[in-house]
Design a protein around this motif. Sequence first.
Motif, short mmCIF file in Angstrom:
data_model
loop_
_atom_site.label_atom_id
_atom_site.label_comp_id
_atom_site.label_asym_id
_atom_site.label_seq_id
_atom_site.Cartn_x
_atom_site.Cartn_y
_atom_site.Cartn_z
N THR A 4 52.82 188.12 -15.43
CA THR A 4 53.62 188.41 -16.62
C THR A 4 54.76 189.36 -16.30
N SER A 5 54.43 190.41 -15.52
CA SER A 5 55.47 191.37 -15.13
C SER A 5 56.54 190.70 -14.27
N ALA A 6 56.09 189.83 -13.35
CA ALA A 6 57.04 189.11 -12.51
C ALA A 6 57.93 188.21 -13.36
N GLY A 7 57.34 187.62 -14.42
CA GLY A 7 58.11 186.76 -15.32
C GLY A 7 59.18 187.51 -16.08
N PHE A 8 59.07 188.83 -16.15
CA PHE A 8 60.12 189.65 -16.75
C PHE A 8 61.12 190.14 -15.70
N VAL A 9 60.60 190.62 -14.57
CA VAL A 9 61.46 191.24 -13.56
C VAL A 9 62.42 190.23 -12.94
N LEU A 10 61.95 189.01 -12.67
CA LEU A 10 62.82 188.02 -12.03
C LEU A 10 64.01 187.63 -12.91
N PRO A 11 63.80 187.25 -14.20
CA PRO A 11 64.96 186.99 -15.04
C PRO A 11 65.85 188.22 -15.21
N PHE A 12 65.24 189.42 -15.26
CA PHE A 12 66.04 190.63 -15.40
C PHE A 12 66.91 190.85 -14.18
N ALA A 13 66.38 190.53 -12.99
CA ALA A 13 67.19 190.65 -11.77
C ALA A 13 68.40 189.72 -11.83
N ILE A 14 68.19 188.50 -12.31
CA ILE A 14 69.30 187.57 -12.49
C ILE A 14 70.29 188.11 -13.50
N PHE A 15 69.77 188.62 -14.63
CA PHE A 15 70.62 189.23 -15.66
C PHE A 15 71.46 190.35 -15.06
N TRP A 16 70.82 191.22 -14.28
CA TRP A 16 71.52 192.41 -13.77
C TRP A 16 72.58 192.03 -12.74
N SER A 132 65.35 177.48 -17.49
CA SER A 132 65.99 177.80 -18.77
C SER A 132 66.00 179.30 -19.00
N ASN A 133 64.88 179.96 -18.65
CA ASN A 133 64.83 181.42 -18.79
C ASN A 133 65.84 182.10 -17.87
N LEU A 134 66.00 181.57 -16.66
CA LEU A 134 66.97 182.15 -15.73
C LEU A 134 68.39 181.90 -16.21
N ALA A 135 68.64 180.71 -16.78
CA ALA A 135 69.97 180.43 -17.34
C ALA A 135 70.26 181.35 -18.52
N THR A 136 69.22 181.63 -19.32
CA THR A 136 69.39 182.56 -20.44
C THR A 136 69.72 183.95 -19.93
N ALA A 137 69.03 184.38 -18.87
CA ALA A 137 69.30 185.69 -18.28
C ALA A 137 70.72 185.78 -17.75
N THR A 138 71.19 184.71 -17.11
CA THR A 138 72.56 184.67 -16.63
C THR A 138 73.55 184.80 -17.78
N ALA A 139 73.28 184.07 -18.85
CA ALA A 139 74.16 184.09 -20.01
C ALA A 139 74.20 185.46 -20.67
N LEU A 140 73.04 186.08 -20.79
CA LEU A 140 72.99 187.42 -21.37
C LEU A 140 73.78 188.40 -20.53
N GLY A 141 73.71 188.23 -19.20
CA GLY A 141 74.49 189.10 -18.32
C GLY A 141 75.98 188.93 -18.52
N LEU A 142 76.41 187.68 -18.66
CA LEU A 142 77.84 187.42 -18.89
C LEU A 142 78.28 187.96 -20.24
N ALA A 143 77.47 187.72 -21.28
CA ALA A 143 77.82 188.18 -22.62
C ALA A 143 77.81 189.70 -22.72
N ALA A 144 76.74 190.31 -22.23
CA ALA A 144 76.62 191.75 -22.31
C ALA A 144 77.69 192.45 -21.49
N GLY A 145 78.00 191.90 -20.31
CA GLY A 145 78.99 192.54 -19.46
C GLY A 145 80.36 192.60 -20.10
N THR A 146 80.85 191.47 -20.60
CA THR A 146 82.18 191.47 -21.20
C THR A 146 82.21 192.29 -22.49
N LEU A 147 81.12 192.21 -23.27
CA LEU A 147 81.09 192.95 -24.54
C LEU A 147 81.00 194.45 -24.32
#
Length: 383
Positions: A4-16, A132-147
């Motif tokens: 479960t923790s890995a399922g959070f950390v991996l998408p977060f790493a992509i997001f970051w 899909s979760n990784l794509a969502t993390a990527t998108a959140l990174g793009l959205a959050a970064g510009t905003l």
Amino acid sequence: MNATSAGFVLPFAIFWSTLDRSLILPLIPSIASDLGAQVSVTAFAITGHALAYALFQIVWGPLSTTWGRVRVLTLSTALAAVANLASALAPDVTLLIVARIASGGAFAATFAAVLTYVGDMLPYAKRPAAMSNLATATALGLAAGTLIAGAAVTWTSWRWVFAAFAVGTAILVPLLARLPDAPTLDETRVIAQAARLFRTPWALLVCGLSLLEGILLIGFFNLLPVALQQAGEAAFVSGAVTAAFGVAVVVVSQLMKLVVGRVRQWVLLATGGSCAVAAMAVLALQISAASVLLGATLMGVGWALAHTTLQTWMTDAAADTRALGMTLFSISLMLGGATGAAFGALAADRHAFGTLFVWAVGGALVFAVGGAVARTRYNVRER
């Protein structure tokens, strides 16, 4: 660390790692003004970052095979923290560009290592949801970064943006170090893997599509805030409307989980490519807050549909050389991003974004039709 923790950390790493790429997009005009440089020169911080992100995967990919995914993720993230601190302290545009290249080179490990880790740990049937979760993390990174960056530069200095990001990156390092090791599925030497990979036509074709996708949906997207600010909009507005890309990806990626098993993959590619065509057409007609909002949204929908499909396809097409295959896939994507950003910087220098997006319409058509036709001819090997 449990699953479960890995399922959070991996998408977060992509997001970051994606946040690292997107933070600078609305900041270019402010940085150029503060450091006394031309916008086109300062924009090379985007191009150099993308180029380093692509090329340094040649280094990280083999290391991921010999050292393991977790060790590579930990080391590369630590180096990225140092590079972002250097970005915050850069006294001139040259050193800023060097620091951004270093950050891109460090975070180059993240994308391919995480994708390979997911491919190693999950059976094929479960990968689309994970992608899909990784794509969502990527998108959140793009959205959050510009905003975030667009808002922050309105009230504070761009230097504080990079300083805060450096601190967050340092915090991520011990979280990655605690991930469980993935089983090593490709023990053969890198040269042997490369020879086998380059004899796999489907894997090479997917990488070609990834290259074109990177030009259209990373490189050209990266320069939208600059285009909008050249049209007279404020940094906050340019960051806010381009953030629609991320919002669209988040929504569509989550909806895809409901239909991914019932909709043919070629349909997803064709629909995603068609959205890219529509986005480029809208932006070719006019650069304004409204057109960029619509264009960024369409680009986000296209990314969610097409990129997730290409990622999943590549994990199967290069199953026998997955670490190297996903590295080549990511290199192709980011080389496309660097190429698109370079064309975008040239368009910014000449105030010729309209012409750029006219050509982009043709490229998007090739992506949509070529991707759909190729996917219909590929038979997935069930695992």
